[in-house]
Design a protein around this motif. Structure first.
Motif, PDB file in Angstrom:
ATOM      1  N   ARG A   9      -6.431  69.913  91.041  1.00  0.00           N
ATOM      2  CA  ARG A   9      -7.505  69.657  91.997  1.00  0.00           C
ATOM      3  C   ARG A   9      -8.745  70.487  91.645  1.00  0.00           C
ATOM      4  O   ARG A   9      -8.649  71.593  91.129  1.00  0.00           O
ATOM      5  CB  ARG A   9      -7.048  70.012  93.412  1.00  0.00           C
ATOM      6  CG  ARG A   9      -5.886  69.171  93.933  1.00  0.00           C
ATOM      7  CD  ARG A   9      -5.421  69.711  95.290  1.00  0.00           C
ATOM      8  NE  ARG A   9      -4.939  71.088  95.181  1.00  0.00           N
ATOM      9  CZ  ARG A   9      -4.896  71.945  96.202  1.00  0.00           C
ATOM     10  NH1 ARG A   9      -5.333  71.584  97.402  1.00  0.00           N
ATOM     11  NH2 ARG A   9      -4.425  73.160  96.013  1.00  0.00           N
ATOM     12  N   GLY A  10      -9.909  69.936  91.963  1.00  0.00           N
ATOM     13  CA  GLY A  10     -11.152  70.682  91.809  1.00  0.00           C
ATOM     14  C   GLY A  10     -11.340  71.217  90.410  1.00  0.00           C
ATOM     15  O   GLY A  10     -11.311  70.483  89.427  1.00  0.00           O
ATOM     16  N   GLN A  11     -11.498  72.527  90.307  1.00  0.00           N
ATOM     17  CA  GLN A  11     -11.727  73.166  89.018  1.00  0.00           C
ATOM     18  C   GLN A  11     -10.427  73.655  88.376  1.00  0.00           C
ATOM     19  O   GLN A  11     -10.456  74.411  87.410  1.00  0.00           O
ATOM     20  CB  GLN A  11     -12.698  74.339  89.191  1.00  0.00           C
ATOM     21  CG  GLN A  11     -14.067  73.881  89.629  1.00  0.00           C
ATOM     22  CD  GLN A  11     -14.919  75.010  90.163  1.00  0.00           C
ATOM     23  OE1 GLN A  11     -14.597  76.178  89.989  1.00  0.00           O
ATOM     24  NE2 GLN A  11     -16.004  74.661  90.819  1.00  0.00           N
ATOM     25  N   GLY A  12      -9.289  73.229  88.922  1.00  0.00           N
ATOM     26  CA  GLY A  12      -8.009  73.622  88.357  1.00  0.00           C
ATOM     27  C   GLY A  12      -7.613  72.732  87.200  1.00  0.00           C
ATOM     28  O   GLY A  12      -8.430  72.043  86.597  1.00  0.00           O
ATOM     29  N   GLY A  13      -6.319  72.731  86.876  1.00  0.00           N
ATOM     30  CA  GLY A  13      -5.810  71.925  85.783  1.00  0.00           C
ATOM     31  C   GLY A  13      -5.481  72.777  84.576  1.00  0.00           C
ATOM     32  O   GLY A  13      -5.310  73.991  84.655  1.00  0.00           O
ATOM     33  N   LEU A  14      -5.384  72.135  83.413  1.00  0.00           N
ATOM     34  CA  LEU A  14      -5.144  72.813  82.143  1.00  0.00           C
ATOM     35  C   LEU A  14      -6.488  73.187  81.555  1.00  0.00           C
ATOM     36  O   LEU A  14      -7.354  72.324  81.375  1.00  0.00           O
ATOM     37  CB  LEU A  14      -4.364  71.893  81.192  1.00  0.00           C
ATOM     38  CG  LEU A  14      -4.027  72.459  79.815  1.00  0.00           C
ATOM     39  CD1 LEU A  14      -3.159  73.708  79.922  1.00  0.00           C
ATOM     40  CD2 LEU A  14      -3.333  71.395  78.967  1.00  0.00           C
ATOM     41  N   LEU A  15      -6.659  74.448  81.212  1.00  0.00           N
ATOM     42  CA  LEU A  15      -7.979  74.945  80.847  1.00  0.00           C
ATOM     43  C   LEU A  15      -8.023  75.342  79.366  1.00  0.00           C
ATOM     44  O   LEU A  15      -8.004  74.518  78.502  1.00  0.00           O
ATOM     45  CB  LEU A  15      -8.372  76.081  81.786  1.00  0.00           C
ATOM     46  CG  LEU A  15      -8.332  75.714  83.286  1.00  0.00           C
ATOM     47  CD1 LEU A  15      -8.619  76.921  84.164  1.00  0.00           C
ATOM     48  CD2 LEU A  15      -9.284  74.571  83.597  1.00  0.00           C
ATOM     49  N   ASP A  16      -8.061  76.642  79.085  1.00  0.00           N
ATOM     50  CA  ASP A  16      -8.274  77.090  77.713  1.00  0.00           C
ATOM     51  C   ASP A  16      -6.987  77.034  76.897  1.00  0.00           C
ATOM     52  O   ASP A  16      -5.874  77.042  77.442  1.00  0.00           O
ATOM     53  CB  ASP A  16      -8.820  78.522  77.723  1.00  0.00           C
ATOM     54  CG  ASP A  16      -9.602  78.847  76.468  1.00  0.00           C
ATOM     55  OD1 ASP A  16      -9.800  77.937  75.643  1.00  0.00           O
ATOM     56  OD2 ASP A  16     -10.018  80.006  76.305  1.00  0.00           O
ATOM     57  N   VAL A  17      -7.154  77.028  75.575  1.00  0.00           N
ATOM     58  CA  VAL A  17      -6.018  77.116  74.660  1.00  0.00           C
ATOM     59  C   VAL A  17      -6.445  77.967  73.473  1.00  0.00           C
ATOM     60  O   VAL A  17      -7.600  77.908  73.041  1.00  0.00           O
ATOM     61  CB  VAL A  17      -5.547  75.716  74.194  1.00  0.00           C
ATOM     62  CG1 VAL A  17      -6.632  74.993  73.408  1.00  0.00           C
ATOM     63  CG2 VAL A  17      -4.267  75.814  73.376  1.00  0.00           C
ATOM     64  N   GLU A  18      -5.530  78.775  72.973  1.00  0.00           N
ATOM     65  CA  GLU A  18      -5.787  79.605  71.802  1.00  0.00           C
ATOM     66  C   GLU A  18      -4.540  79.640  70.931  1.00  0.00           C
ATOM     67  O   GLU A  18      -3.415  79.573  71.435  1.00  0.00           O
ATOM     68  CB  GLU A  18      -6.181  81.040  72.181  1.00  0.00           C
ATOM     69  CG  GLU A  18      -7.672  81.265  72.278  1.00  0.00           C
ATOM     70  CD  GLU A  18      -8.389  81.062  70.945  1.00  0.00           C
ATOM     71  OE1 GLU A  18      -7.728  81.067  69.882  1.00  0.00           O
ATOM     72  OE2 GLU A  18      -9.603  80.866  70.969  1.00  0.00           O
ATOM     73  N   VAL A  19      -4.744  79.786  69.646  1.00  0.00           N
ATOM     74  CA  VAL A  19      -3.663  79.942  68.684  1.00  0.00           C
ATOM     75  C   VAL A  19      -3.392  81.430  68.520  1.00  0.00           C
ATOM     76  O   VAL A  19      -4.334  82.218  68.340  1.00  0.00           O
ATOM     77  CB  VAL A  19      -4.042  79.291  67.338  1.00  0.00           C
ATOM     78  CG1 VAL A  19      -3.005  79.586  66.271  1.00  0.00           C
ATOM     79  CG2 VAL A  19      -4.226  77.792  67.520  1.00  0.00           C
ATOM     80  N   GLY A  20      -2.151  81.853  68.606  1.00  0.00           N
ATOM     81  CA  GLY A  20      -1.820  83.262  68.484  1.00  0.00           C
ATOM     82  C   GLY A  20      -2.236  83.836  67.145  1.00  0.00           C
ATOM     83  O   GLY A  20      -2.237  83.132  66.121  1.00  0.00           O
ATOM     84  N   PRO A  21      -2.604  85.113  67.106  1.00  0.00           N
ATOM     85  CA  PRO A  21      -3.047  85.719  65.848  1.00  0.00           C
ATOM     86  C   PRO A  21      -1.952  85.749  64.785  1.00  0.00           C
ATOM     87  O   PRO A  21      -2.252  85.831  63.595  1.00  0.00           O
ATOM     88  CB  PRO A  21      -3.474  87.126  66.268  1.00  0.00           C
ATOM     89  CG  PRO A  21      -2.851  87.364  67.597  1.00  0.00           C
ATOM     90  CD  PRO A  21      -2.701  86.036  68.241  1.00  0.00           C
ATOM     91  N   ASP A  22      -0.690  85.664  65.201  1.00  0.00           N
ATOM     92  CA  ASP A  22       0.424  85.634  64.247  1.00  0.00           C
ATOM     93  C   ASP A  22       1.033  84.246  64.143  1.00  0.00           C
ATOM     94  O   ASP A  22       2.219  84.088  63.828  1.00  0.00           O
ATOM     95  CB  ASP A  22       1.498  86.645  64.680  1.00  0.00           C
ATOM     96  CG  ASP A  22       2.090  86.307  66.053  1.00  0.00           C
ATOM     97  OD1 ASP A  22       1.497  85.468  66.778  1.00  0.00           O
ATOM     98  OD2 ASP A  22       3.135  86.885  66.407  1.00  0.00           O
ATOM     99  N   TYR A  23       0.217  83.215  64.350  1.00  0.00           N
ATOM    100  CA  TYR A  23       0.733  81.849  64.428  1.00  0.00           C
ATOM    101  C   TYR A  23       1.509  81.438  63.171  1.00  0.00           C
ATOM    102  O   TYR A  23       2.505  80.715  63.257  1.00  0.00           O
ATOM    103  CB  TYR A  23      -0.410  80.863  64.674  1.00  0.00           C
ATOM    104  CG  TYR A  23       0.049  79.427  64.769  1.00  0.00           C
ATOM    105  CD1 TYR A  23       0.532  78.917  65.961  1.00  0.00           C
ATOM    106  CD2 TYR A  23       0.017  78.578  63.651  1.00  0.00           C
ATOM    107  CE1 TYR A  23       0.972  77.601  66.052  1.00  0.00           C
ATOM    108  CE2 TYR A  23       0.456  77.260  63.738  1.00  0.00           C
ATOM    109  CZ  TYR A  23       0.933  76.791  64.938  1.00  0.00           C
ATOM    110  OH  TYR A  23       1.375  75.496  65.023  1.00  0.00           O
TER     111      TYR A  23
END
Length: 482
Positions: A191-205
């Protein structure tokens, strides 16, 4: 959907649009915290100016083609850089005098919402307009995303792309082919400004295959931002995540669909910055400067969620030990500079979007000080300055509604090196800031002619800028020299 990439060449409109398209609903008016309000009578000239500006009261309204309310948004950038005290001159050019600083008229924009507030120093707002010498081309890599929010590059140059509204994560090739949605992610409150937001790859990916993401977590009694990590597994046609761990939860739990923040930035020493909003409603807003709450903070953790012992409030009784800085409204843009310092851009209310460089233990003042006002036009602050509270490096009034941020370090655009790029939602622009000695000396609004809300800005491994547009048919765009 993959398809033929379509280039778009930058053209410059004759008019700068600072407002969202007409016809969008205005947000509800919020109460002013006790002790912070004062009466102010708006003069007829100010009312007329506001009407002529034609601005929505919401600095980041829902797109006309979207059924999902969105007012704020952003994405981190690890390989970025604001220049050190050498005025941004590359070492190989150290013997060449730098170009003169920009001067002249500012970027066209509307009148300020709070003209009675004066800047704290000359370069703090309305910098001179600049214009890139390099012609640019915009290529559409993929489309069909429903309100996409963030991009992260995998080591093989494929991209992870999140969809805020659906809670879906996709893998996208440089040619635009999109995988099925990754399975195994937890449920989100969309709802609103919620949901799935940022994503990052781990530094040791390369060894761990760990990816990290932020999302609005549904909870008993409300919701709150959470940070999770999991192993990305690609076997067969259906990618998935395994062994999901929630490594951080914003506390306290509150029932609000607004101001979650949610940007992730890894540092070279393996720490993780997380930016947090103050939930917008009065019950959350008043906690932005309170170290017993995560609301309105930047926090700093280890990748497993544990707390670094050099965090500034570790030994403060009652404080949340994850806190790095306090007094923020809703941070949706974050990046590291060439000195590995954190820079952020946060949403203001009606006026007062801020560029900050948050430092350990410092207080950035919200809601006590600021350069904006309530959407209703009622005052929030008695003054834009106060003892013990930091000033923004730069602010916008009227707002650009910032989301996403990169500090350019590539070689495709030598003239852009060390410049800050911010996605503009209401401004419908890619906002470029020229930085010298930690001050903004020039501002440019690119891509205005596309009339698209820019949600995300990331520098790719090839030196191009990659963007997401905020719409129910959101696009993944690539910016290169023409």
């Amino acid at each position: 959907m993959p398809g033929t990439a379509r280039p778009w060449v930058e053209s410059r409109p004759s008019r700068h649009e600072t407002c969202a398209p007409a016809g969008r609903s205005a947000p509800s008016r919020r109460p002013i915290p006790p002790g912070e309000s004062r009466m102010r009578i708006l003069s007829v000239p100010l009312i007329v100016a506001a009407l002529l500006a034609g601005c929505s009261e919401d600095p980041d309204p829902t797109p006309q083609d979207s059924g999902v309310p969105q007012q704020d948004s952003g994405v981190p950038q690890q390989d970025s850089g604001v220049p050190p005290e050498d005025a941004g001159v590359p070492p190989e050019d150290a013997g060449v005098p730098p170009d003169p600083l920009p001067s002249g008229p500012e970027v066209p924009q509307g009148p300020p919402n709070v003209p009675e507030f004066s800047r704290a120093f000359p370069e703090q707002t309305r910098a001179p307009a600049i214009q890139s010498k390099t012609a640019i081309q915009v290529t559409e890599i993929a489309s069909g995303f429903r309100n996409p929010w963030a991009i992260a590059f995998l080591p093989d140059q494929r991209m992870l792309v999140t969809e805020k509204a659906t809670g879906s994560l996709y893998i996208v090739t440089p040619q635009g082919a999109k995988s099925p949605a990754v399975t195994g992610l937890p449920a989100v409150d969309a709802r609103g400004q919620g949901g799935l937001l940022d994503v990052e790859v781990g530094p040791d990916y390369a060894q761990s295959k760990l990816v990290y993401w932020t999302y609005a977590e549904p909870r008993q009694g409300g919701n709150g931002l959470a940070v999770a990590r999991a192993k990305l597994v690609e076997e067969g046609s259906q990618p998935r995540v395994e062994n999901v761990q929630v490594i951080f939860r914003m506390m306290p739990t509150l029932e609000s669909t607004l101001h979650s923040g949610g940007r992730l930035v890894f540092t070279p020493d393996g720490k993780l910055f997380v930016t947090l909003g103050e939930r917008s409603i009065l019950a959350g807003r008043v906690q932005a400067r309170d170290v017993k709450s995560h609301f309105g903070k930047v926090v700093r953790i280890h990748p497993d969620g544990s707390v670094p012992q050099d965090n500034p409030f570790v030994n403060t009784q009652g404080a949340k030990p994850e806190i790095w800085s306090v007094g923020h409204r809703n941070i949706l843009s974050a990046a590291l500079d060439s000195q590995n310092r954190l820079w952020t851009v946060e949403m203001g209310p009606k006026g007062g979007d801020e560029l900050n460089r948050p430092e350990a233990g410092k207080d950035y003042g919200w809601p006590t000080i600021g350069y904006g006002e309530e959407y209703s036009g009622a005052p929030i602050h008695d003054s834009p300055q106060g003892p013990g509270m930091e000033q923004p490096v730069y602010y916008w009034d009227p707002v650009i509604a910032p989301s996403g941020m990169a500090i350019y370090t590539g070689t495709l655009f030598p003239e852009w090196r060390n410049d800050i790029f911010v996605g503009g939602l209401v401004s419908q622009a890619l906002v470029r800031l020229m930085i010298r000695n930690d001050r903004v000396v020039g501002e440019e609004h690119l891509l205005k002619g596309r009339n698209e809300r820019i949600r995300e800005v990331v520098q790719g491994p090839d030196g191009a800028l990659y963007l997401l547009t905020d719409a129910t048919n959101g696009k993944l765009l690539k910016v290169t020299p023409r």
